[in-house]
Structures are given as C-alpha cells and as structure tokens.
Design an enzyme around this catalytic site. Structure first.
Site, PDB file in Angstrom:
ATOM      1  N   HIS A  22       0.816  -1.224   0.000  1.00 51.71           N
ATOM      2  CA  HIS A  22       0.000   0.000   0.000  1.00 51.71           C
ATOM      3  C   HIS A  22       0.852   1.278   0.000  1.00 51.71           C
ATOM      4  CE1 HIS A  22       0.216   0.190   4.400  1.00 51.71           C
ATOM      5  NE2 HIS A  22      -0.700  -0.719   4.611  1.00 51.71           N
ATOM      6  N   HIS A  76      -5.525  -8.735  14.229  1.00 52.29           N
ATOM      7  CA  HIS A  76      -5.636  -7.494  13.452  1.00 52.29           C
ATOM      8  C   HIS A  76      -6.437  -7.790  12.182  1.00 52.29           C
ATOM      9  CE1 HIS A  76      -4.605  -3.833  11.466  1.00 52.29           C
ATOM     10  NE2 HIS A  76      -3.427  -4.166  10.975  1.00 52.29           N
ATOM     11  N   GLU A  78      -6.629  -6.086   9.325  1.00 49.64           N
ATOM     12  CA  GLU A  78      -6.122  -5.745   7.989  1.00 49.64           C
ATOM     13  C   GLU A  78      -5.907  -7.031   7.189  1.00 49.64           C
ATOM     14  OE1 GLU A  78      -2.868  -2.923   7.899  1.00 49.64           O
ATOM     15  OE2 GLU A  78      -3.327  -2.424   5.817  1.00 49.64           O
ATOM     16  N   ASP A  80      -3.968  -8.366   5.141  1.00 54.00           N
ATOM     17  CA  ASP A  80      -2.744  -9.170   5.015  1.00 54.00           C
ATOM     18  C   ASP A  80      -2.682 -10.235   6.110  1.00 54.00           C
ATOM     19  OD1 ASP A  80      -2.538  -6.811   6.556  1.00 54.00           O
ATOM     20  OD2 ASP A  80      -0.349  -6.840   6.499  1.00 54.00           O
ATOM     21  N   HIS A 146      -1.857  -1.472  14.768  1.00 51.78           N
ATOM     22  CA  HIS A 146      -1.833  -0.443  13.766  1.00 51.78           C
ATOM     23  C   HIS A 146      -3.213   0.132  13.426  1.00 51.78           C
ATOM     24  CE1 HIS A 146      -1.593  -0.379   9.060  1.00 51.78           C
ATOM     25  NE2 HIS A 146      -1.436   0.834   9.495  1.00 51.78           N
ATOM     26  N   ASP A 165       1.467  -6.541  13.934  1.00 51.26           N
ATOM     27  CA  ASP A 165       2.314  -5.616  13.157  1.00 51.26           C
ATOM     28  C   ASP A 165       3.492  -5.058  13.977  1.00 51.26           C
ATOM     29  OD1 ASP A 165       1.040  -5.738  10.703  1.00 51.26           O
ATOM     30  OD2 ASP A 165      -0.226  -3.990  11.045  1.00 51.26           O
ATOM     31  N   TYR A 193       9.818   0.144   8.742  1.00 49.11           N
ATOM     32  CA  TYR A 193       8.449  -0.311   9.003  1.00 49.11           C
ATOM     33  C   TYR A 193       7.777   0.609  10.026  1.00 49.11           C
ATOM     34  CZ  TYR A 193       4.609  -3.524   9.833  1.00 49.11           C
ATOM     35  OH  TYR A 193       3.364  -4.070   9.927  1.00 49.11           O
ATOM     36  N   HIS A 224       4.969  -9.918  10.456  1.00 47.88           N
ATOM     37  CA  HIS A 224       5.761  -9.738   9.236  1.00 47.88           C
ATOM     38  C   HIS A 224       7.232  -9.955   9.561  1.00 47.88           C
ATOM     39  CE1 HIS A 224       2.499  -7.959   6.910  1.00 47.88           C
ATOM     40  NE2 HIS A 224       2.268  -7.097   7.881  1.00 47.88           N
TER      41      HIS A 224
HETATM   42 FE1  FEO Z   1      -1.709  -3.490   9.583  1.00 48.87          FE
HETATM   43 FE2  FEO Z   1       0.320  -6.075   8.487  1.00 48.87          FE
HETATM   44  O1  FEO Z   1      -1.245  -5.067   8.687  1.00 48.87           O
END
Ligand code: FEO
Length: 399
Positions: A22, A76, A78, A80, A146, A165, A193, A224
């Site tokens: 993104h 989370h 999101e 991903d 996040h 995250d 990051y 991640h």
């Molecule tokens: Fe806020 Fe890795 O997603």
C-alpha cells in the site's frame, strides 16, 4: 512449517515478489506470519494474505488436520492477516474467531457479512485469558498499533508474544529468526516499518510498551518478517520502539528536494556542503530517484529536515506534494523544518510547503529561502547564515 518452540509452529507465507505494500516500497518482499499452537484446543494465531492461503494450508497440514483447529486468533483485521480466515473456515467450520471488539466490527465489514458460512466470534477484552489446555493465552488490546482493532496475544507458558504488526519488518527470507539473517539489516527494515506504518501512533505505542514490559518474553513473533529470539535483540528492538515512540531524533540533517532546471538542486547541494563544513551529519535525497517510504525513515531519525522544490504553476512539484501529504499523515513530530526552492514569477506555493511541514508537526524556526530563477553566487553564499541558524537551533534543542 518451522517449530519455533515445542508445539508452536510458524505456518505463514513468504511473499518474495512483493515490491509495493500500500504505497510502501518493499525491495526485500515480506512474509505474512501465522502461528499454530498445538494443545488440547489447537489455535492458529493470524492467517495470511488471501493469495498465500495454499502455502499456509499446506504448512498447517504438515502438523495437524486443519479441521482440528478450535480457535483462530485474529490480532488485526487488515487483510494481510485476516485475508484467509473465510477460506480456512471451510475446513474448520466450528472454529471460533478470537478478536477484540473492534476486530469483530472490522471482520464483519470485511468478510463475515458477505460470507456463506457462520463466523463464530469470541470477543476478548484487555487482559482476558483463554484456556487452551496446557496453556493459557492472554490478550492485550493495542488500539492504533496499527488499527483500532489491533491486539497482541501472549502465551506465558512458552513466553511468546505475538504482537502482530508491532516489531515487524517487510523482509522475505529462508530464515525465520532475526539473528539468522543479520541483525543490522533487520533493524534497518524494522526502522523503515515503524516510520511508515506506526509513526503517527507514538502515544499508543508507549502505552502498549508499558503494558507489555511486565511480560517475560523468550520470543517476540510479529506478523511480518523475522522473529526476535536473542535476549539482546529483544532488548534492542524494544528500546528502539520506545525511542521512536517518543519521537526522539539524532543530531543530523536530511535534505530532500526535486528540481526542474537544477536551480533548486544547486541550493540543495550547497546546503549539503555547508552542513558538511559545519560537521553536522547530513544526507541528501532527490525525489526523482528515492522512494518516499525510504525518505520518511530518514526523516524519523533526523533533527533537521530541509525540503526544497521549485514552483510549477505557482505550486510545488507534484513529487513534493506527495511527500508532504504523506508526512502530514505520519506526523514526525519534534523536528526542525526548513523550506527552500527556486521560482520564476510566483511563489505562493512555498507558503503551502511551510504550512504542510507545520501540519506534519515540525517547528519552522528559520525563514525559508526562495531565489528567483537561477541562484547567483552571493545568494548561495547567504545559505551559510541559514545553516548556522539551523545548527544553533539544533544545538539549543528547539525542534
Ligand atoms: Fe496493519 Fe500487516 O497489517
């Protein structure tokens, strides 16, 4: 799959080819980390981006039949991390989705209301626990680290923190642990990051760090990149997070510019040489060649931020407008900002640059310098006074 502690497996997906996340450049790719805990009630902590489902699924199958999964923790919403939950529910229809109150709202909007199957939510609040057999999982809500729904899961028996995250990095690799890849490069990616994903939420990060400080951790397993396992590495990344969350900066400057006919570039390179002469560590980046996600990482570290653009139709260049829009959202507070550039017949756009830096949280103590068409030798020479003023402000801590 990799067993990261007895009965706890990494079952994620490695995205070697991701180059933009993104709007954030990811030259080393990334991973989406899912973790499977084998116990009386097996738990999967987070899933992966939708196209990584098969990879995650085959890793899970090497450990257990997915139908045995009793809980899917969604730290989370999101996509991903939650993008494979709906498909996974085809194979474990009775699994409960464990998430925060905001997580339930987010997951319902993203997936559950359009799903053909039942999503059984188990909503948890701060410090709630879940008994899964020989282990207990504890949940810590971390709003805005996040998204409003974000939370961390902690397993006291294994001393593993799954903070989603937080503490992550976009880095694809064979290794699963930071020390296997090389600490310097992973810390650098963790820094980038933080600057691009977490920076606006320093206050919330500090609250989360305070809550997590009491936990004993052998592993920090983010969603991640690489897992932190050496005591000194865990100490280092936690200390860095505290420093970034406090918006601390280093005694150094960064010059960022774009140019049309090299006049603004002349000013930028002159400023660069003057900082060198003053023995102030300085870096210079052209927006024509450096991605803004790399630039904001440099801004996060620097006490002085110098921004230069020529005027185009009485406005700054679109590349600079993109950076400043990004900065207004990321809010790198407590920095000393300075604007400069070349103009032909109108210069109202410089005021917009100044206002954008202020909106981004920077302090403008030194007047911007704007030269008509091509700066002459005396104008360039006058920048030494500007740099002297910036140096004074940096030394006096006026950021
Ligand atoms: Fe806020 Fe890795 O997603």
């Amino acid at each position: 799959m990799i067993e990261i502690k007895k009965g706890v497996y990494w079952t994620g997906c490695i995205d070697w080819n991701l180059r933009i996340f993104h709007g954030y450049s990811t030259p080393f790719g990334t991973t989406y980390n899912a973790y499977l805990i084998l116990d009386e009630k097996p738990v999967l902590i987070d899933t992966v981006k939708h196209y990584g489902f098969d990879e995650m699924f085959s890793r899970i199958q090497k450990v257990i039949s997915p139908s045995e999964i009793r809980y899917i923790v969604s730290n989370h919403t999101e996509m991903d991390h939650s993008g494979s939950i709906d498909k996974l529910l085809d194979f474990c229809p009775n699994a409960e989705i464990v998430c925060s109150p905001n997580g339930r709202e987010g997951l319902t909007r993203h997936f559950a209301k359009n799903s053909r199957k039942e999503w059984n939510f188990k909503v948890v609040n701060n410090s709630d626990t879940l008994n899964i057999g020989s282990r207990i999982l504890q949940f810590f809500l971390m709003p805005m680290v996040h998204w409003p729904d974000s939370m961390a899961t902690y397993c006291p028996q294994d001393k593993i923190l799954f903070p989603n995250d937080a503490f992550g990095q976009h880095y694809a690799s064979f290794g699963r642990f930071a020390d296997e890849v090389g600490l310097e490069i992973i810390l650098k990616e963790a820094e980038k990051y933080y600057a691009n994903i977490v920076m606006p939420y320093g206050g919330q990060v500090l609250k989360a760090l305070d809550a997590l400080a009491a936990l004993s951790t052998d592993l920090i397993a983010p969603s991640h990149g690489l897992i932190w396992r050496r005591e000194q590495d865990i100490e280092k990344i936690v200390k860095l997070y505290r420093s970034w969350a406090n918006y601390e900066s280093q005694y150094r400057a960064v010059i960022i510019y774009d140019t049309m006919w090299h006049s603004t570039e002349k000013m930028a390179t002159t400023l660069y040489r003057l900082f060198e002469k003053e023995k102030i560590p300085v870096k210079i980046f052209s927006l024509a060649t450096t991605h803004i996600s790399d630039i904001v990482a440099e801004i996060m570290l620097s006490k002085a931020v110098l921004i230069g653009s020529p005027m185009l139709n009485n406005k700054m260049l679109p590349t600079m407008a993109a950076l400043l829009t990004y900065l207004k959202g990321l809010k790198p507070k407590n920095r000393l900002g300075f604007t400069f550039g070349s103009y032909g017949w109108a210069k109202a756009g410089f005021k917009e640059m100044e206002e954008a830096l202020q909106e981004a949280g920077m302090n403008l103590l030194v007047p911007g310098q704007y030269f008509n068409y091509i700066p002459d030798a005396s104008e360039l020479e006058s920048l030494s006074d500007t740099v002297a003023s910036i140096k004074r402000a940096m030394q006096e801590g006026k950021e």
